[in-house]
Enzyme design. Structure first.
Site, mmCIF file in Angstrom:
data_model
loop_
_atom_site.group_PDB
_atom_site.id
_atom_site.type_symbol
_atom_site.label_atom_id
_atom_site.label_comp_id
_atom_site.label_asym_id
_atom_site.label_seq_id
_atom_site.Cartn_x
_atom_site.Cartn_y
_atom_site.Cartn_z
ATOM 1 N N HIS A 1 12.585 -10.339 -29.811
ATOM 2 C CA HIS A 1 11.395 -10.006 -29.008
ATOM 3 C C HIS A 1 11.775 -10.028 -27.526
ATOM 4 O O HIS A 1 12.580 -10.847 -27.091
ATOM 5 C CB HIS A 1 10.272 -11.012 -29.307
ATOM 6 N N TRP B 1 1.580 -14.185 -33.226
ATOM 7 C CA TRP B 1 0.667 -15.113 -32.552
ATOM 8 C C TRP B 1 1.297 -15.704 -31.285
ATOM 9 O O TRP B 1 0.615 -16.385 -30.523
ATOM 10 C CB TRP B 1 0.238 -16.232 -33.495
ATOM 11 N N LYS B 2 2.608 -15.480 -31.109
ATOM 12 C CA LYS B 2 3.339 -16.053 -29.955
ATOM 13 C C LYS B 2 3.080 -17.562 -29.882
ATOM 14 O O LYS B 2 2.904 -18.196 -30.918
ATOM 15 C CB LYS B 2 2.958 -15.298 -28.670
ATOM 16 N N GLY C 1 1.064 -7.130 -23.305
ATOM 17 C CA GLY C 1 0.126 -8.045 -22.664
ATOM 18 C C GLY C 1 -0.441 -7.533 -21.352
ATOM 19 O O GLY C 1 -1.028 -8.285 -20.582
ATOM 20 N N GLU D 1 10.317 -11.185 -25.075
ATOM 21 C CA GLU D 1 10.096 -12.487 -24.429
ATOM 22 C C GLU D 1 11.268 -13.415 -24.700
ATOM 23 O O GLU D 1 11.656 -14.203 -23.836
ATOM 24 C CB GLU D 1 8.755 -13.084 -24.901
ATOM 25 N N SER E 1 0.018 -3.941 -26.302
ATOM 26 C CA SER E 1 -1.406 -3.689 -26.037
ATOM 27 C C SER E 1 -2.053 -2.783 -27.086
ATOM 28 O O SER E 1 -2.960 -2.012 -26.764
ATOM 29 C CB SER E 1 -1.613 -3.130 -24.624
ATOM 30 N N GLY F 1 0.062 -8.519 -30.490
ATOM 31 C CA GLY F 1 -0.037 -9.826 -29.844
ATOM 32 C C GLY F 1 -1.491 -10.241 -29.717
ATOM 33 O O GLY F 1 -2.118 -10.727 -30.657
ATOM 34 N N GLY F 2 -2.070 -9.999 -28.543
ATOM 35 C CA GLY F 2 -3.422 -10.468 -28.233
ATOM 36 C C GLY F 2 -4.468 -10.130 -29.283
ATOM 37 O O GLY F 2 -5.273 -10.996 -29.671
ATOM 38 N N GLU G 1 8.699 -1.985 -28.720
ATOM 39 C CA GLU G 1 7.743 -2.631 -27.825
ATOM 40 C C GLU G 1 8.173 -2.437 -26.369
ATOM 41 O O GLU G 1 9.013 -3.209 -25.869
ATOM 42 C CB GLU G 1 7.671 -4.132 -28.126
HETATM 43 P P1 13P Z 1 0.252 -7.535 -26.951
HETATM 44 O O1 13P Z 1 -0.349 -6.854 -28.154
HETATM 45 O O2 13P Z 1 -0.494 -8.760 -26.527
HETATM 46 O O3 13P Z 1 0.519 -6.570 -25.839
HETATM 47 O O4 13P Z 1 1.696 -8.084 -27.428
HETATM 48 C C1 13P Z 1 2.544 -7.232 -28.096
HETATM 49 C C2 13P Z 1 3.695 -8.013 -28.577
HETATM 50 O O5 13P Z 1 4.525 -8.466 -27.814
HETATM 51 C C3 13P Z 1 3.800 -8.248 -30.017
HETATM 52 O O6 13P Z 1 5.028 -8.777 -30.369
#
Ligand code: 13P
Length: 256
Positions: free
Chosen positions: A100, A11-12, A178, A102, A218, A239-240, A172
């Site tokens: 991750h 969910w970030k 994203g 990020e 994605s 993620g999204g 990833e």
């Molecule tokens: P998205 O699915 O939003 O591209 O994010 C992937 C992600 O970083 C999951 O950890």
């Protein structure tokens, strides 16, 4: 496929306490026993939402696991702002994302930090979901496999076979996160196969054969099938598309 598929929602930094309860309830309402019969479904909310989310899922008897997005390797002490493995354990976490991109890119997390976190998690009985992945520059340079496999080696350094066996790896590619630009199934499969080969080199064929390797970047209901059809892709880190119960449900169902 003999490996149990996994669909994990990251969910970030999304959802306040109240919003997290609503999303957890919406996902829980869609839960069917065949989900947990055939696969592992995991949700990874922000720290502050872990307890309310696990309470909703437990109350409903939905066998959906809860994971954190990060952890600190010390068990307790003067580490202002950090959260430890025992703290995660007590609120019902059975998984934790580590490394991750990020966290590596925005918060300076190193391969050594990732390794310390992996060891602390395994020691505390929580399964790490270890994220690896290359930037666009690395991909264009043609050194993706070397870069990603070096991250895998660093994350797993010093583990015994039975400890490595507790881990999940998520590939990833940073350029796909994203951005709406997914790796093609062939690109993702090639790197996931290289990751599995690295795990085999370090811990033998059996640990490698049993390890779940997820794809993230994605992934959505429109591209999940092509990715899941690949022999070395065992699920997704989303993620999204994990922030809406409908799309998350579709991703889960694509694993059947
Ligand atoms: P998205 O699915 O939003 O591209 O994010 C992937 C992600 O970083 C999951 O950890």
């Amino acid at each position: 496929m003999s490996r149990r598929p996994m669909m994990a929602g990251n969910w970030k930094m999304n959802n306040t306490y109240g919003e997290a309860v609503v999303l957890a309830q919406e996902i829980s309402n869609r839960y069917e026993p065949r989900w947990s019969d055939r696969m592992d479904v995991v949700v990874c909310p922000p720290y502050i939402d872990l307890k309310p989310v696990s309470t909703v899922l437990e109350f409903d008897k939905s066998h959906i696991a809860v994971g954190a997005q990060n952890v600190y390797w010390e068990a307790s002490g003067a580490y202002t702002g950090e959260i430890s493995v025992p703290m995660l354990k007590e609120v019902g976490c059975t998984y934790c994302i580590v490394g991750h991109s990020e966290r590596r890119g925005l918060f300076g997390e190193t391969n050594e930090d990732v390794n310390r976190k992996v060891k602390a998690l395994i020691g505390g009985g929580i399964s790490p979901i270890i994220c690896v992945g290359e930037s666009l520059a690395v991909r264009e340079e043609g050194t993706t496999d070397e870069f990603v496999c070096a991250q895998v080696k660093a994350a797993f350094a010093g583990l015994a076979d039975h400890q490595a066996a507790k881990c999940v790896v998520a590939y990833e590619p940073i350029w796909a996160i994203g951005t709406g630009r997914t790796a093609t199934p062939e690109q993702a499969e090639a790197v996931c196969a290289a990751i599995r080969a690295t795990v085999a080199e370090m811990f033998g064929d059996q640990v490698a054969e049993n390890m779940r390797v997820l794809y993230g970047g994605s992934m959505n209901p429109g591209n999940v099938e092509g990715l899941m059809a690949q022999p070395n892709i065992d699920g997704g880190l989303i993620g999204g598309a994990a922030l809406k119960a409908d799309s998350f449900e579709q991703l889960v169902k694509a694993c059947f």
